[in-house]
Design an enzyme around this catalytic site. Structure first.
Site, PDB file in Angstrom:
ATOM      1  N   HIS A  26       0.827  -1.210   0.000  1.00 17.79           N
ATOM      2  CA  HIS A  26       0.000   0.000   0.000  1.00 17.79           C
ATOM      3  C   HIS A  26       0.862   1.262   0.000  1.00 17.79           C
ATOM      4  CE1 HIS A  26       0.957   0.870   4.212  1.00 17.79           C
ATOM      5  NE2 HIS A  26       0.816  -0.424   4.428  1.00 17.79           N
ATOM      6  N   SER A  33       1.049   5.385   4.457  1.00 14.29           N
ATOM      7  CA  SER A  33      -0.084   5.701   5.323  1.00 14.29           C
ATOM      8  C   SER A  33       0.287   6.882   6.219  1.00 14.29           C
ATOM      9  CB  SER A  33      -0.455   4.490   6.178  1.00 14.29           C
ATOM     10  OG  SER A  33       0.532   4.279   7.186  1.00 14.29           O
ATOM     11  N   ARG A  45      -5.964   1.032   4.133  1.00 11.29           N
ATOM     12  CA  ARG A  45      -4.840   1.573   3.374  1.00 11.29           C
ATOM     13  C   ARG A  45      -4.495   0.701   2.172  1.00 11.29           C
ATOM     14  NH1 ARG A  45      -3.149  -0.421   8.335  1.00 11.29           N
ATOM     15  NH2 ARG A  45      -1.274  -1.733   8.461  1.00 11.29           N
ATOM     16  N   GLU A  48      -1.446  -6.898   7.527  1.00  9.26           N
ATOM     17  CA  GLU A  48      -0.092  -6.685   8.015  1.00  9.26           C
ATOM     18  C   GLU A  48       0.187  -7.579   9.220  1.00  9.26           C
ATOM     19  OE1 GLU A  48       2.921  -6.279   7.879  1.00  9.26           O
ATOM     20  OE2 GLU A  48       3.203  -4.115   7.597  1.00  9.26           O
ATOM     21  N   LYS A  49       1.447  -7.786   9.522  1.00  9.29           N
ATOM     22  CA  LYS A  49       1.839  -8.431  10.773  1.00  9.29           C
ATOM     23  C   LYS A  49       1.266  -7.644  11.944  1.00  9.29           C
ATOM     24  CE  LYS A  49       6.086  -8.671  13.566  1.00  9.29           C
ATOM     25  NZ  LYS A  49       7.560  -8.528  13.527  1.00  9.29           N
ATOM     26  N   ARG A 101      11.700  -7.391  12.646  1.00 11.51           N
ATOM     27  CA  ARG A 101      12.109  -8.273  11.564  1.00 11.51           C
ATOM     28  C   ARG A 101      12.512  -9.681  11.977  1.00 11.51           C
ATOM     29  NH1 ARG A 101      12.910  -5.453   6.846  1.00 11.51           N
ATOM     30  NH2 ARG A 101      11.307  -3.859   6.803  1.00 11.51           N
ATOM     31  N   HIS A 132       0.492  -5.597   2.405  1.00 15.06           N
ATOM     32  CA  HIS A 132       1.316  -4.902   3.399  1.00 15.06           C
ATOM     33  C   HIS A 132       2.748  -5.422   3.401  1.00 15.06           C
ATOM     34  CE1 HIS A 132      -2.452  -3.310   5.126  1.00 15.06           C
ATOM     35  NE2 HIS A 132      -2.934  -4.444   4.674  1.00 15.06           N
ATOM     36  N   GLY A 133       3.629  -4.661   4.031  1.00  9.00           N
ATOM     37  CA  GLY A 133       5.045  -5.006   4.017  1.00  9.00           C
ATOM     38  C   GLY A 133       5.347  -6.423   4.448  1.00  9.00           C
TER      39      GLY A 133
END
Length: 248
Positions: free
Chosen positions: A9, A12, A60, A87-88, A115, A182-183
């Site tokens: 996305h 944000s 988002r 997302e996580k 991470r 999402h990432g």
């Protein structure tokens, strides 16, 4: 040749403020809207004709998908939403400033929370208003599947079955599929598709609003993957993502 296009996305409002977001539902920033529109224009210029699209339950990602498809004149295609593309979940970190958190706990600890493959942040309490069990959009999700925190390992455990049973199955029937998410949900999928190690995926960053293409042969073997855009700009954006949670 079959093509899967992944897009994180656009920026944000909490990305802009450098805050942990997770499952908190926040809107795109003005820059994020521009990123999504630019991505749509790039994909249109490259001649993509999507047959189906997927996104998460978070606005988002949904708004990014809308803007991309609007720029491409493809808003008519079927869109499927699923919580497993979320997302996580960052647990108690959600809402905190990343750099300030790094100053308090140290860069290494925050990198571990962000991470690490299998170390989740501290979970939300059951009565925390940020707990997804209190969110009506997840009312139809089995309560045992709703996280109070997650590591990347746990994101993979929900994401890869969804890839195998849903997205991959659609891609085997259609030539081009778009996923706006999402990432970390996308990193989970990238790790699986590219057979990356835990160490490699920890260092891999996906910038906002940049189309990421995976090409497969007709037997669904991965042939190649690449970002669409200027390589130097993409490298700069990746570095920015990597440095978000460093203390001053």
């Amino acid at each position: 040749m079959k093509k899967l296009v992944l897009i994180r996305h656009g920026q944000s409002t909490w990305n802009k403020e450098n805050r942990f977001t997770g499952w908190t539902d926040v809107p795109l920033s003005e820059q994020g809207v521009a990123e999504a529109k630019k991505a749509g224009k790039l994909l249109k210029e490259k001649g993509f004709r999507f047959k189906m699209a997927y996104t998460s339950y978070l606005s988002r990602a949904i708004k990014t998908l809308w803007l991309v498809l609007e720029e491409m004149d493809q808003m008519y295609i079927p869109v499927l939403k699923d919580w497993r593309l979320n997302e996580k979940h960052y647990g108690e970190l959600q809402g905190l400033n990343k750099a300030e958190t790094a100053e308090k706990y140290g860069d290494e600890q925050v990198l571990l929370w962000r991470r690490s493959f299998d170390v989740p942040p501290k979970p939300l309490e059951d009565n925390d208003p940020r707990n997804p069990a209190a969110d009506p959009r997840f009312a139809d999700v089995n309560p045992k599947d709703l996280p109070a925190t997650e590591s990347l390992k746990e994101v993979i455990e929900r994401m890869i079955p969804y890839w195998d049973n849903d997205i991959k199955a659609s891609l085997s029937q259609h030539n081009e599929i778009l996923v706006a998410a999402h990432g970390n949900s996308l990193r989970a999928l990238v790790m699986h598709l590219k057979e990356m190690s835990e160490e490699a995926i920890i260092a891999f960053n996906i910038p906002t609003g940049i189309p990421y293409v995976f090409e497969f042969d007709n037997e669904m073997n991965l042939v190649k993957d690449y970002f669409i855009g200027d390589p130097e700009e993409i490298k700069k954006l990746m570095d920015q993502v990597a440095n978000q949670a460093k203390g001053k």
